[in-house]
Enzyme design. Sequence first.
Site, PDB file in Angstrom:
ATOM      1  N   LYS A 173       4.534 -54.186 -43.243  1.00  0.00           N
ATOM      2  CA  LYS A 173       4.629 -54.255 -41.776  1.00  0.00           C
ATOM      3  C   LYS A 173       5.137 -52.916 -41.245  1.00  0.00           C
ATOM      4  O   LYS A 173       6.030 -52.309 -41.849  1.00  0.00           O
ATOM      5  CB  LYS A 173       5.577 -55.399 -41.391  1.00  0.00           C
ATOM      6  CG  LYS A 173       5.630 -55.712 -39.902  1.00  0.00           C
ATOM      7  CD  LYS A 173       6.560 -56.908 -39.613  1.00  0.00           C
ATOM      8  CE  LYS A 173       6.531 -57.265 -38.117  1.00  0.00           C
ATOM      9  NZ  LYS A 173       7.407 -58.426 -37.811  1.00  0.00           N
ATOM     10  N   SER A 186       5.306 -62.037 -34.612  1.00  0.00           N
ATOM     11  CA  SER A 186       4.909 -60.645 -34.536  1.00  0.00           C
ATOM     12  C   SER A 186       4.257 -60.108 -35.811  1.00  0.00           C
ATOM     13  O   SER A 186       3.577 -59.084 -35.762  1.00  0.00           O
ATOM     14  CB  SER A 186       6.123 -59.787 -34.217  1.00  0.00           C
ATOM     15  OG  SER A 186       7.035 -59.771 -35.297  1.00  0.00           O
ATOM     16  N   SER A 238       8.706 -64.909 -36.372  1.00  0.00           N
ATOM     17  CA  SER A 238       7.670 -63.887 -36.598  1.00  0.00           C
ATOM     18  C   SER A 238       7.095 -63.832 -38.005  1.00  0.00           C
ATOM     19  O   SER A 238       6.111 -63.135 -38.227  1.00  0.00           O
ATOM     20  CB  SER A 238       8.217 -62.506 -36.245  1.00  0.00           C
ATOM     21  OG  SER A 238       8.238 -62.334 -34.858  1.00  0.00           O
TER      22      SER A 238
END
Lengths: 95, 494
Positions: free
Chosen positions: B81, B161, B185
């Site tokens: 990420k 997210s 998330s």
Amino acid sequence: MSVDIATVKRVARLARIAISDEETVAFQSEINAILGFAEQLNEVDVSAVEPLTSVVAQVMKMRDDVVTDGFYADKVVANAPASDDDFFMVPKVIE
Amino acid sequence: MTRADDLTSLSIAEIRDGLATKAFSAVELTKSYLAAIEAARSLNAYIVETPEQALAMAEASDARLASGEQRPLEGVPIGVKDLFATEGVHTQAASNVLAGFKPTYESTVTANLWADGAVMLGKLNMDEFAMGSSNETSYYGPVTNPWRREGSNMPLVPGGSSGGSAAAVAARLCAGATATDTGGSIRQPAAFTGTVGIKPTYGRCSRWGIAAFASSLDQAGPIARTVRDAAILLKSMASVDPKDTTSVDLPVGDYEAAIGQSVKGLRIGIPREYRLDGMPAEIEALWQQGIEWLKAAGAEIVDISLPHTKYALPAYYIVAPAEASSNLARYDGVRYGLRVPGDDIVSMYENSRAAGFGREVKRRILIGTYVLSAGYYDAYYVRAQKIRTLIKRDFDIAFEAGVDAVLTPATPSAAFGLQEMALASPVEMYLNDVFTVTVNMAGLPGIAVPGGLDSTGLPLGLQLIGRPFEEETLFRLAHVVEDAAGSFTPARWW
């Protein structure tokens, strides 16, 4: 509670974000929607409740007061938009 | 199926076996993934691909394998990420404010993965600064979910997210991915993509080198295709780190060893407050199915009450923006990232932040600044932190009464369409996190595991919430769900 236009502008100034008049109006309504959503928190009696400071029961750890890292100013300023001789460069602050 | 397809469909556990028996090499495996990534650029899951680094790491893995010195994740291709600092590699939290930022250091979590032999494929898309539930706030554009409704070409969001992480794992563009979870998330995108995601207990993974959103809520964890893979990844990601004072001094468990252990006699709490008005019948049915599966495996089901549940979301949307407004004050156009000139230093700050932050991030900074400002601090921030004490106490009481874990749906719906929520108010979007946010507020571990498909063929997830630092229990239970539900792979259309 709700915020007016002047408050949104003041908060944006505090947060150091330039916003246009048009954005100010949009942010005002969105912020008020969220503050309105938070109104329900007032239903709860919190008079005898301590605010949460840590979710884990652990004493804050202390580190030994020794130098463990450093001596690479060039790496520290490597990503700066403007730097000179390992200093960060900013617009003139004092006359 | 080609051999490359076969390789990218292997689980991490199968990769480990295949590399050990020399069925394929780490380089061959990595090349298969690099080709898959290239063919899937339309999904926009990766922001940056790092093929040269990946191949160099894979070659090093092959050398280790040849000399019999393999490490726990030797040769396993991983996506990272964009929130995690990766030395010398693009790290921007999917924000323009960090334009051009290449850290001179490595986050603890990714350093742990590389030390265990994992291979980095690239940086994954996400909502800007992890603020969003659909991956639509990214400066790099939205990610498309590899899943589609049956008979429909409508693009769907992967959740957020960690939308890039979830989409990449589901579409077989990495064997596993790092992710972070501040309000859901990891778990919400896992549920939207038919993958497994675990947010460990607060303090289990070091936050050092992860761009901060809301420091008292942020936790890193993996997204993977199977419960076992999630366990393998978490073991490597978790550590005790002197560089993060909230990293907890407890040894990391052998999570994989928990897989397959009996759940007989475990007490599973079913919180009545999670039965929302207007909850879709399919979500209700999924939850009931989960209860039946755990019961059939010998677990004991008990009704519990978590009375302050409804206040978690509004309290979160005070606490998280407040912390974000402080954390994001550092993006000032001086030390890193974007600088936009102004008449003086203050207008330089204001212009840089105006151009650098997207709308969702600006709104949260403004709310956070407001609730922390003089005169409102007690009314909003302190009150929200007191509510948080009550939310945590609800769970404490349930655990003290002998509940080992709590079972809930992971999300109130399946994945929705790109742009479908564009006209919705922020509060409507925030409702996506209604089942997950309590877990962050109380600092507990939570895992999302696929439970089935809805009537349109989209995956739905169940969530299990555990006692602090009892991730093993979650892996045991999630494996029972996985065994019963099976696994779900999107049909390739991209």
